[in-house]
Design a protein around this motif. Structure first.
Motif, PDB file in Angstrom:
ATOM      1  N   ALA A   1       4.699  -1.613   7.462  1.00  0.00           N
ATOM      2  CA  ALA A   1       4.142  -2.309   6.305  1.00  0.00           C
ATOM      3  C   ALA A   1       3.315  -3.489   6.774  1.00  0.00           C
ATOM      4  CB  ALA A   1       5.255  -2.793   5.374  1.00  0.00           C
ATOM      5  N   GLY A   2       2.250  -3.778   6.044  1.00  0.00           N
ATOM      6  CA  GLY A   2       1.419  -4.937   6.312  1.00  0.00           C
ATOM      7  C   GLY A   2       1.185  -5.721   5.039  1.00  0.00           C
ATOM      8  N   TYR A   3       1.057  -7.032   5.184  1.00  0.00           N
ATOM      9  CA  TYR A   3       0.856  -7.865   3.999  1.00  0.00           C
ATOM     10  C   TYR A   3      -0.194  -8.930   4.290  1.00  0.00           C
ATOM     11  CZ  TYR A   3       1.753 -10.884  -0.005  1.00  0.00           C
ATOM     12  OH  TYR A   3       1.616 -11.625  -1.144  1.00  0.00           O
ATOM     13  N   ILE A   4      -1.200  -9.012   3.429  1.00  0.00           N
ATOM     14  CA  ILE A   4      -2.224 -10.050   3.526  1.00  0.00           C
ATOM     15  C   ILE A   4      -1.741 -11.265   2.745  1.00  0.00           C
ATOM     16  CG2 ILE A   4      -4.594 -10.690   3.001  1.00  0.00           C
ATOM     17  CD1 ILE A   4      -5.405  -7.831   3.294  1.00  0.00           C
ATOM     18  N   ILE A   5      -1.439 -12.325   3.472  1.00  0.00           N
ATOM     19  CA  ILE A   5      -0.952 -13.540   2.828  1.00  0.00           C
ATOM     20  C   ILE A   5      -2.069 -14.199   2.038  1.00  0.00           C
ATOM     21  CG2 ILE A   5       0.082 -15.800   3.253  1.00  0.00           C
ATOM     22  CD1 ILE A   5       1.242 -14.587   5.844  1.00  0.00           C
ATOM     23  N   ASN A   6      -3.221 -14.316   2.666  1.00  0.00           N
ATOM     24  CA  ASN A   6      -4.429 -14.822   2.011  1.00  0.00           C
ATOM     25  C   ASN A   6      -5.614 -14.295   2.792  1.00  0.00           C
ATOM     26  OD1 ASN A   6      -4.733 -16.587   4.293  1.00  0.00           O
ATOM     27  ND2 ASN A   6      -3.337 -18.039   3.304  1.00  0.00           N
ATOM     28  N   GLU A   7      -6.795 -14.809   2.517  1.00  0.00           N
ATOM     29  CA  GLU A   7      -7.997 -14.246   3.132  1.00  0.00           C
ATOM     30  C   GLU A   7      -8.038 -14.455   4.647  1.00  0.00           C
ATOM     31  OE1 GLU A   7     -11.063 -17.995   2.394  1.00  0.00           O
ATOM     32  OE2 GLU A   7     -11.156 -16.215   1.132  1.00  0.00           O
ATOM     33  N   ASN A   8      -7.184 -15.314   5.197  1.00  0.00           N
ATOM     34  CA  ASN A   8      -7.199 -15.600   6.625  1.00  0.00           C
ATOM     35  C   ASN A   8      -5.977 -15.080   7.371  1.00  0.00           C
ATOM     36  OD1 ASN A   8      -8.458 -18.577   5.430  1.00  0.00           O
ATOM     37  ND2 ASN A   8      -9.704 -17.264   6.737  1.00  0.00           N
ATOM     38  N   ASN A   9      -4.879 -14.813   6.680  1.00  0.00           N
ATOM     39  CA  ASN A   9      -3.617 -14.534   7.362  1.00  0.00           C
ATOM     40  C   ASN A   9      -3.013 -13.211   6.901  1.00  0.00           C
ATOM     41  OD1 ASN A   9      -2.997 -17.366   8.708  1.00  0.00           O
ATOM     42  ND2 ASN A   9      -3.697 -17.768   6.611  1.00  0.00           N
ATOM     43  N   ASN A  10      -2.457 -12.466   7.859  1.00  0.00           N
ATOM     44  CA  ASN A  10      -1.739 -11.236   7.533  1.00  0.00           C
ATOM     45  C   ASN A  10      -0.596 -11.035   8.516  1.00  0.00           C
ATOM     46  OD1 ASN A  10      -2.454  -8.953   9.661  1.00  0.00           O
ATOM     47  ND2 ASN A  10      -4.317 -10.153   9.323  1.00  0.00           N
ATOM     48  N   VAL A  11       0.409 -10.267   8.102  1.00  0.00           N
ATOM     49  CA  VAL A  11       1.557  -9.948   8.941  1.00  0.00           C
ATOM     50  C   VAL A  11       1.847  -8.459   8.828  1.00  0.00           C
ATOM     51  CG1 VAL A  11       2.611 -12.237   8.819  1.00  0.00           C
ATOM     52  CG2 VAL A  11       3.158 -10.532   7.076  1.00  0.00           C
ATOM     53  N   TYR A  12       2.579  -7.921   9.801  1.00  0.00           N
ATOM     54  CA  TYR A  12       2.961  -6.507   9.742  1.00  0.00           C
ATOM     55  C   TYR A  12       4.239  -6.280  10.529  1.00  0.00           C
ATOM     56  CZ  TYR A  12       1.586  -5.567  14.601  1.00  0.00           C
ATOM     57  OH  TYR A  12       1.521  -5.555  15.972  1.00  0.00           O
ATOM     58  N   VAL A  13       4.895  -5.166  10.242  1.00  0.00           N
ATOM     59  CA  VAL A  13       6.057  -4.708  11.003  1.00  0.00           C
ATOM     60  C   VAL A  13       6.031  -3.187  11.017  1.00  0.00           C
ATOM     61  CG1 VAL A  13       7.553  -4.762   8.969  1.00  0.00           C
ATOM     62  CG2 VAL A  13       8.561  -4.840  11.257  1.00  0.00           C
ATOM     63  N   ASN A  14       6.303  -2.582  12.190  1.00  0.00           N
ATOM     64  CA  ASN A  14       6.316  -1.132  12.348  1.00  0.00           C
ATOM     65  C   ASN A  14       7.552  -0.713  13.139  1.00  0.00           C
ATOM     66  OD1 ASN A  14       3.748  -0.766  11.117  1.00  0.00           O
ATOM     67  ND2 ASN A  14       2.730  -1.244  13.060  1.00  0.00           N
ATOM     68  N   ALA A  15       8.006   0.516  12.913  1.00  0.00           N
ATOM     69  CA  ALA A  15       9.128   1.077  13.664  1.00  0.00           C
ATOM     70  C   ALA A  15       8.881   2.564  13.870  1.00  0.00           C
ATOM     71  CB  ALA A  15      10.450   0.854  12.936  1.00  0.00           C
ATOM     72  N   GLY A  16       9.389   3.093  14.970  1.00  0.00           N
ATOM     73  CA  GLY A  16       9.198   4.511  15.236  1.00  0.00           C
ATOM     74  C   GLY A  16      10.275   5.069  16.143  1.00  0.00           C
ATOM     75  N   TYR A  17      10.557   6.372  15.968  1.00  0.00           N
ATOM     76  CA  TYR A  17      11.540   7.069  16.813  1.00  0.00           C
ATOM     77  C   TYR A  17      10.925   8.393  17.250  1.00  0.00           C
ATOM     78  CZ  TYR A  17      15.799   9.397  18.361  1.00  0.00           C
ATOM     79  OH  TYR A  17      16.728  10.057  19.113  1.00  0.00           O
ATOM     80  N   TYR A  18      10.993   8.670  18.560  1.00  0.00           N
ATOM     81  CA  TYR A  18      10.439   9.899  19.113  1.00  0.00           C
ATOM     82  C   TYR A  18      11.546  10.696  19.803  1.00  0.00           C
ATOM     83  CZ  TYR A  18       5.907   7.428  18.912  1.00  0.00           C
ATOM     84  OH  TYR A  18       4.789   6.729  18.515  1.00  0.00           O
ATOM     85  N   SER A  19      11.528  11.991  19.601  1.00  0.00           N
ATOM     86  CA  SER A  19      12.321  12.922  20.403  1.00  0.00           C
ATOM     87  C   SER A  19      11.317  13.796  21.141  1.00  0.00           C
ATOM     88  CB  SER A  19      13.241  13.771  19.507  1.00  0.00           C
ATOM     89  OG  SER A  19      13.954  14.711  20.285  1.00  0.00           O
ATOM     90  N   ARG A  20      11.103  13.483  22.406  1.00  0.00           N
ATOM     91  CA  ARG A  20       9.999  14.076  23.156  1.00  0.00           C
ATOM     92  C   ARG A  20      10.486  15.150  24.119  1.00  0.00           C
ATOM     93  NH1 ARG A  20       6.155  10.587  27.145  1.00  0.00           N
ATOM     94  NH2 ARG A  20       7.885  10.851  28.562  1.00  0.00           N
ATOM     95  N   GLN A  21       9.813  16.305  24.075  1.00  0.00           N
ATOM     96  CA  GLN A  21      10.170  17.394  24.962  1.00  0.00           C
ATOM     97  C   GLN A  21       9.906  17.037  26.428  1.00  0.00           C
ATOM     98  OE1 GLN A  21       7.871  17.695  22.369  1.00  0.00           O
ATOM     99  NE2 GLN A  21       7.967  19.749  21.475  1.00  0.00           N
TER     100      GLN A  21
END
Length: 900
Positions: free
Chosen positions: A623-643
């Motif tokens: 998810a990402g959020y624009i606080i105002n025209e100059n500032n933004n924040v984000y957080v991401n998560a992921g899980y892989y099961s790789r051959q």
């Protein structure tokens, strides 16, 4: 008095009314001209006023002007400025703004499968290198050097020779980073590795490079640990024109490039072609190289609904190689010393030459189904031909350590009838070539559907099929007439025991060979009866499904992404296994049934291994959020099961299946903050990546010739860190950029080695504490600062400084790794552009690069970790018995480019 007040109120009201009537609303979308993607936070200002706004995630803006007509100025840090007139309420549509690092305007296709960060609104940790910067700064280096001034990136191996560099992202080596070419995966299918000599032409044809550290924005069913690197090539130029460019550099480097485009013509067709030739002596002794690049792109846009582009490119090359040596050897014989070559009389010969040609072709189709639905598809193929040479047989050296080809030829000439052989009475020496051939075909397709104004769905397929062939052949007989090798075979029923009761029953005598030349390898392949040492192949089939759902409004964006894939492997060995034809021949020669001497069972064709299939998946959300025209924040998560990779499935390059391999598990978390204004932008990223369940297995026999498996069940790697990058426009003529990254990359827990028999019974178990041991081969702390200053119109100077620390030896999981000395480097560049007409269409550009300006002496990598003990000689605190490479000293290159 009352009348005066009434007049004043009336006047103010009239002025306000006039002002209101003079206002207008101007809208539009600001796009990156290079990558055809939206530019968020671009500055939009009404000229002559302080009235302005910035673009949103999608590059959209709405500005209420103070007058009914005038000029809108659009700018962005690191880009040029665009001025557009308006009158009344105006929709400017898509406004392309060119980076100050832009090359020619191009037609971008395959936007649905080229996974650039802008293709998803939720932010990620990303750095983009534009075409002009690639063209100007690489010089004679590999394409990897364009990424050295980005956070958490370390490039090593440059001292090996042209194209031998390696790149690590967040401490993970390149087999754990995904590399894509216009949406096409290009990591090796067997082991995930990258060989940059195969991609030397990327310097010439790359329109942009985007490195997405960590989870990235790729929708494909790929599971990269370190990140994803997207190479976006030129396609078909919109305008007619071309250029000629020549580059010279240290150690007799010379490169010439010519390109021409018809432009996109009225009938919808366009053609762009490029041809390059390069050659050089190499920085170290005995590292000569030569190659070409060709690029041909056909574009066709019949209407606004369909857009097609077909391109083919390749970079045939050969380069002689330098291998790592002890520090004491470098100190004695010089940091440029290499002992992989010698002389026959006055003729230079090398034992170690890499030669390869890998043509790549792809067909892109963009289909605008309707206003809410788009389909992008790329159909691709590549064909690899080439290999690397080495010695086989009895080798002698001169007093100074070089290969003594005069003595070798004299010895070979003394062999009766010139019939040499490996492990044979004849003896002798030949130069062999280990050949690696492949044919790779694939399809990537992505359907994008706007389900609503705020909700977008992407779904697609990733299909690949790969056929590899690997064998050795004689490259140079050095005076011999033939070369013999005696092979003792095994079979599918008993993989690791030879049939001594039948003796040595396969003799290979070869009389043919081909030179180590990429063009020769492209059109000639030795027959199977002329192959030595090994001859095997594999077939790998891959099918993946991926989907992404994203919701975005003016301030919030949320996405969920998932992918699943199945990969099948089958190995075929034509050399060390008995096939039915050979079995029949042996039975006829021995007048006996060909049976397993241990079990009495009949032996059958063992050339084809058991087929193995593995299922994998990955899920990502953020998810990402624009606080105002100059500032933004984000957080991401992921899980892989790789051959597991193909080379971990079959044991020791045999048909024996590893029964213990399992999917690797990767879990990543990242968060970030971004600030952007017309004069300053910065990004701060935090990450934590855990990598578990890696299994590598080898096999052997015990004292009674029973098969045993030795399994390293691996250890967890935990990589965490913080990254910062920024750009600042200090004044009209000065722009700064910088980065810093601090990582803590360690092994967690214990290293466990288990020995099992064929029934998977545990024979022994050893456990070693490696908790807290440092991951090597990449600097865990890096920082850099650069600037570009415009001295005069079209004349600029730029410099990049970078510092590397917390770099450890590349020795795998150990408790006490060896830390290398920190080092810093400075690169300098000068650029001048001279106009030869009224526009930039005809111009002359000149560029000078000086890398490692201060000629710093540093150790760039080590492959051993011997600590300094009492009485040991050391260099900068490092035991001189350690093996590795010194980094390159001062180098330079100068180029002249004529645009028309």
């Amino acid at each position: 008095m009352k009348n005066t007040i009434k007049v004043m109120f009336f006047a103010v009201a009239l002025m306000f009314s006039a002002f209101t009537m003079a206002q207008s609303t101007v809208t539009g979308t600001v796009m990156d001209a290079d990558l055809n993607s939206p530019l968020p936070s671009a500055s939009v200002v009404e000229k002559g006023t302080s009235n302005g706004t910035t673009t949103d995630f999608d590059g959209n803006f709405t500005l209420t002007t103070q007058s009914n007509s005038g000029v809108i100025e659009i700018s962005y840090v690191g880009y040029g400025k665009v001025s557009l007139p308006f009158s009344g309420n105006t929709n400017l549509g898509n406004v392309s703004i060119a980076s100050e690092n832009a090359l020619e305007e191009i037609v971008i296709v395959g936007t649905g499968v080229i996974d650039l960060a802008e293709g998803r609104q939720t932010p990620i940790a990303v750095s983009t290198i534009r075409a002009k910067e690639i063209q100007e700064k690489i010089g004679s280096g590999d394409i990897t050097t364009s990424l050295v001034n980005t956070p958490s990136v370390y490039v090593a191996g440059q001292s090996g020779g042209f194209g031998d560099s390696r790149i690590a992202v967040r401490g993970f080596e390149q087999d754990n980073t995904a590399f894509l070419l216009n949406g096409q995966p290009i990591n090796g299918m067997e082991d995930g590795k990258m060989y940059w000599s195969n991609w030397s032409g990327m310097n010439d044809v790359a329109n942009g490079i985007q490195i997405q550290r960590g989870l990235g924005s790729s929708k494909l069913a790929i599971s990269s640990v370190g990140g994803t690197v997207n190479f976006v090539t030129k396609t078909t130029d919109k305008r007619e024109g071309g250029f000629v460019k020549t580059t010279v550099g240290n150690n007799n480097y010379l490169k010439t490039t010519a390109s021409y485009s018809t432009g996109l013509m009225e009938n919808g067709f366009g053609v762009t072609a490029l041809l390059t030739h390069w050659q050089g002596d190499g920085y170290n002794m005995g590292t000569f190289g030569e190659g070409q690049t060709y690029f041909l792109s056909f574009g066709y846009k019949p209407n606004e609904t369909h857009n097609f582009n077909f391109l083919v490119t390749g970079a045939p090359q050969w380069h002689d190689q330098n291998f790592s040596k002890s520090i004491s050897t470098y100190l004695e014989k010089g940091r440029k010393y290499n002992d992989n070559y010698g002389y026959l009389g006055n003729q230079y010969l090398t034992e170690r030459r890499n030669f390869y040609h890998k043509p790549v072709a792809n067909l892109n189709w963009d289909y605008t189904i309707n206003d809410n639905m788009n389909l992008s598809t790329v159909l691709y193929a590549s064909w690899g031909r080439g290999g690397g040479t080495g010695g086989r047989g009895n080798k002698t050296r001169t007093a100074d350590g070089l290969i003594n080809y005069n003595a070798i030829h004299a010895s070979n000439n003394a062999i009766a009838n010139g019939e040499g052989g490996y492990f044979a009475a004849g003896g002798g020496y030949v130069t062999r070539a280990s050949m690696n051939l492949h044919s790779w075909y694939g399809l990537v397709t992505n359907l994008e559907v706007d389900l609503s104004e705020n909700l977008t769905l992407n779904t697609g397929l990733d299909l690949r099929t790969y056929q590899g062939t690997h064998f050795r052949q004689v490259e140079n007989f050095h005076g011999l007439t033939s070369w013999q090798e005696n092979i003792r075979l095994v079979d599918q029923n008993n993989d690791h025991q030879t049939y001594g009761s039948f003796g040595t029953y396969k003799n290979v005598v070869v009389t043919e060979g081909y030179a180590a030349n990429p063009w020769t390898a492209t059109f000639n392949t030795v027959s199977e009866d002329q192959r030595i040492a090994w001859d095997y192949g594999e077939t790998i089939n891959y099918g993946g499904l991926f989907a992404q759902l994203e919701y975005a409004n003016d301030n919030l964006s949320v996405f969920f992404q998932g992918a699943a894939s199945n990969q099948s492997h089958q190995r075929t060995d034509r050399y060390q296994y008995a096939d039915n034809e050979l079995i029949s021949q042996v039975e006829a020669d021995t007048n006996a049934d060909f049976v397993n001497p241990d079990t009495g069972e009949s032996i059958t064709d063992g050339t084809e291994a058991e087929k193995v299939s593995n299922f994998g998946y990955n899920v990502k959300a953020g998810a990402g959020y624009i606080i105002n025209e100059n500032n933004n924040v984000y957080v991401n998560a992921g899980y892989y099961s790789r051959q597991p990779y193909h080379d971990n499935i079959y044991l020791n390059f045999t048909n024996q299946v590893n029964p213990l391999t399992e999917n690797e598990k990767i879990f990543g978390l990242e968060a970030g903050y971004g600030y952007s204004s017309p004069t300053f932008s910065a990004n701060l990223n935090l990450y934590r990546t855990s990598w578990k369940d890696r299994v590598t297995t080898s096999s052997d026999t015990d004292g009674s010739d029973n098969l045993i498996f030795i399994t390293n069940e691996g250890v967890e790697q935990l990589h965490s860190g913080v990254e910062l990058d920024f750009t600042a426009k200090v004044m009209d003529k000065l722009r700064l950029k910088g980065f810093a990254s601090m990582g803590n990359w360690e092994y967690v827990g214990n290293s466990r080695t288990t020995t099992r028999d064929e029934e998977n019974n545990v024979l022994s178990f050893e456990e070693e504490d490696v908790d807290g041991g440092k991951v090597g081969d990449a600097a865990q702390f890096t920082a850099g600062l650069g600037f570009v200053y415009q001295v005069a119109e079209r004349f600029s100077v730029d410099a990049d400084y970078r510092y590397n620390d917390n770099l450890y030896a590349d020795v795998g999981a150990i408790k006490e790794n060896l830390e290398l000395p920190s080092f810093d480097l400075m690169d300098l560049g000068l650029s001048y552009k001279m106009l030869l007409g009224e526009s930039d269409n005809r111009s002359m550009s000149m560029r000078l690069n000086v890398n490692n300006v201060f000629d710093s002496v540093y150790i760039s990598e080590l492959s051993s970790a011997n600590q300094v003990e009492a009485g040991d000689e050391s260099f900068n605190g490092i035991n001189v018995n350690n093996r590795g490479y010194f980094g390159l000293g001062r180098t330079w290159n100068f180029s002249v480019r004529y645009n028309f």
